[in-house]
Design a protein around this motif. Structure first.
Motif, mmCIF file in Angstrom:
data_model
loop_
_atom_site.group_PDB
_atom_site.id
_atom_site.type_symbol
_atom_site.label_atom_id
_atom_site.label_comp_id
_atom_site.label_asym_id
_atom_site.label_seq_id
_atom_site.Cartn_x
_atom_site.Cartn_y
_atom_site.Cartn_z
ATOM 1 N N GLY A 176 0.818 -1.194 0.000
ATOM 2 C CA GLY A 176 0.000 0.000 0.000
ATOM 3 C C GLY A 176 0.855 1.248 0.000
ATOM 4 N N GLY A 177 0.236 2.424 0.031
ATOM 5 C CA GLY A 177 0.985 3.663 0.087
ATOM 6 C C GLY A 177 1.289 4.204 -1.306
ATOM 7 N N ASP A 178 1.989 5.340 -1.338
ATOM 8 C CA ASP A 178 2.319 6.057 -2.557
ATOM 9 C C ASP A 178 3.548 5.444 -3.209
ATOM 10 N N ALA A 179 3.418 5.054 -4.487
ATOM 11 C CA ALA A 179 4.543 4.426 -5.189
ATOM 12 C C ALA A 179 5.717 5.381 -5.367
ATOM 13 N N LEU A 194 -4.670 -4.407 11.287
ATOM 14 C CA LEU A 194 -3.672 -4.054 10.281
ATOM 15 C C LEU A 194 -3.836 -2.614 9.822
ATOM 16 N N LYS A 195 -5.090 -2.155 9.743
ATOM 17 C CA LYS A 195 -5.390 -0.793 9.299
ATOM 18 C C LYS A 195 -6.244 -0.112 10.363
ATOM 19 N N ILE A 237 1.428 -6.478 11.134
ATOM 20 C CA ILE A 237 0.439 -6.168 12.169
ATOM 21 C C ILE A 237 1.115 -5.809 13.487
ATOM 22 N N ARG A 238 0.672 -4.718 14.075
ATOM 23 C CA ARG A 238 1.159 -4.312 15.389
ATOM 24 C C ARG A 238 0.006 -4.231 16.377
ATOM 25 N N HIS A 239 -1.100 -3.584 15.979
ATOM 26 C CA HIS A 239 -2.251 -3.417 16.869
ATOM 27 C C HIS A 239 -2.999 -4.741 17.008
ATOM 28 N N GLY A 240 -3.613 -4.934 18.159
ATOM 29 C CA GLY A 240 -4.427 -6.118 18.367
ATOM 30 C C GLY A 240 -3.661 -7.319 18.869
#
Length: 502
Positions: A98-101, A217-218, A247-250
């Motif tokens: 994801g994100g800006d190429a 994840l988001k 993944i960091r959250h959760g």
């Protein structure tokens, strides 16, 4: 401890010519992307024919950006490989992460892989992305060099110059400055390399303590979304594997430190999968192809011949003897600070080729009982070196005590004073441009002292609470701090162990 002090007039601190620092909202750890290089090297050992397919895929970065003020070559008997996980979005990586190429290259997690001189042991030391460090001068795309940047997050070193390819040389300069260890090789692996590797091995076993959903994840999603990973053991590959390590959250406490632990467990599982599949030509070629197509290395590893030669030296390292640890750390606000003297003790142990359990892995034959080594500190000569001494504690007279010890060793003490802060737990030797060698000599007087660059000229000693002075000082330790050793993970550990992940 406070990692930077300022006690006398110094030139105004300038912003880097790289322009304003940008912190993307999608910063993600990439430890698992990077460690895969080690796997490729290990499985390629003994299969020299693979180089015919590898040569055309290997990319190198400009070694002209490496500092002229580096630790001496051969400063340790083993080898040190810096592995960087890049979250660059160019070259097709945006489709996976994801994100800006067109965004700049970033690296949110990296580790230093120390290969012991006996070639039977290895340890990977993770450096959290938010660790506050001094980023030393680094080369920009226009050929100019930045000024040193104290109290800066570690991951910003890779973004100096703000190019889509990142700045591996700057990250290497920073790691050498932090550790005092010579980095023999640096490797960068991106999204595509990681995803392809997990596909080639047929997936990797992971284990989760609870269900994980899309919002983990988001985090900006309004609802928890669909189930990504059910609780328990399962096999992931490709995009699913990439989502897992991002993944960091959760999970656990939601910290990057916890995510690093999870990534270490993932890499251990990946290594076991590679070995269980067997080192056959059918398995080797797709694995090597997948890695090298998304690999950027220093010129020292810039050909298949060089990669395979290095791999041959790693083939005897056992899974149980491959360890994962994190640099000694503590929270400093929302950032991470390096804990001293524990970090310095860890680097000293690696330099002396001592394993986490204290064994000698230098490959040298043991001395006979009549030739047991002395534990007395080596004599230090300070002739021609000027030092200013500052008391970084509330203990009266500590600076004068340290100054007397320096004077006795031949150093020229230019003055003593109180430091700008008195909360230093360990002694810090600060040095200006061109004075690192002198600082290293000064540090020998203060076992366990940290060494860090500053913008001011000369060499300063900021005495910390750990300083005892004179005959009570002990030689540089070679034992890994107990907290570090106890938290280590072996590559053969069960993937379902330590599911808290921070």
């Amino acid at each position: 401890m406070t990692t930077s002090t300022s006690r006398r007039a110094a030139p105004a601190r300038h912003r880097s010519a790289a322009g304003p620092r940008r912190r993307g909202s999608g910063r993600r750890g990439r430890l698992a992307l990077g460690i895969c290089l080690s796997l490729v090297l290990l499985v390629a050992a003994g299969a020299g024919w693979v180089y015919l397919r590898l040569n055309g895929d290997i990319k190198t970065f400009d070694a002209g950006g490496l500092s002229d003020n580096r630790p001496a070559a051969g400063s340790s008997k083993g080898e040190n490989v810096l592995v960087i996980g890049s979250d660059a979005r160019n070259d097709g990586n945006a489709a996976l992460g994801g994100g800006d190429a067109d965004d700049i290259g970033r690296s949110d997690t990296a580790f230093l892989l120390h290969i012991y001189a006996d070639h039977k042991n290895a340890v990977a030391v993770s450096i959290p992305r938010d660790t506050l460090v001094t980023i030393p001068p680094c080369k920009l795309p226009d050929g100019k060099w930045t000024s040193a940047r104290p109290d800066t997050m570690f991951n910003e070193a890779y973004s100096v110059g703000e190019t889509e390819k990142g700045n591996p040389a700057c990250t290497q300069n920073t790691v050498e400055s932090i550790t005092g260890l010579r980095v023999d090789h640096t490797v960068v692996v991106d999204f595509k390399g990681f995803a392809a590797l997990t596909d080639v091995v047929g997936g990797v076993k992971v284990c989760l303590p609870q269900n994980v959903y899309e919002r983990d994840l988001k985090p900006k999603l309004p609802t928890r979304g669909k189930l990504l990973f059910p609780k328990g053991e399962q096999t992931v590959s490709g995009q699913k594997a990439l989502d897992y390590v991002r993944i960091r959250h959760g999970l656990g406490d939601g910290s990057d430190i916890g995510r690093i632990k999870r990534q270490q467990a993932f890499v251990a599982s990946l290594m076991k999968e590679v070995k269980s599949n067997g080192l056959t030509p059918t398995k080797l070629l797709p694995l090597a192809d997948a890695a090298t197509k998304s690999l950027t290395v220093d010129p020292g590893l810039g050909s298949a011949d060089k990669l395979i030669s290095f791999a041959m030296s790693l083939k005897d390292i056992d899974l149980h003897n491959t360890k994962f640890v994190t640099i000694p750390w503590r929270y400093e606000g929302s950032r991470v600070a390096i804990v001293e003297p524990d970090a310095s003790d860890l680097w000293a142990a690696l330099k002396a080729d001592r394993t986490l359990d204290g064994k000698d892995a230098s490959g040298k034959k043991k001395a006979t009982p009549s030739a047991s080594p002395s534990t007395a500190p080596t004599a230090v000569s300070g002739k021609g070196i000027a030092v200013a001494v500052y008391n970084g504690t509330t203990v009266t007279g500590l600076a004068k005590k340290a100054a007397a010890e320096l004077t006795a060793d031949g150093f020229t003490v230019t003055g003593t004073a109180t430091a700008s802060s008195q909360d230093h737990t360990t002694t810090v030797v600060e040095y200006g441009p061109g004075h690192k060698v002198e600082a290293q000599t000064v540090a020998r007087v203060f076992p366990g002292a940290a060494i860090q660059p500053v913008t001011a000229d000369g060499v300063n000693v900021v005495v910390g609470q750990s300083y005892q002075g004179g005959a009570t000082a002990s030689p540089t330790p070679t034992a890994v701090p107990k907290d570090v050793a106890d938290s280590a993970r072996s590559a053969d550990d069960n993937p379902c162990s330590n599911l808290t992940y921070g």
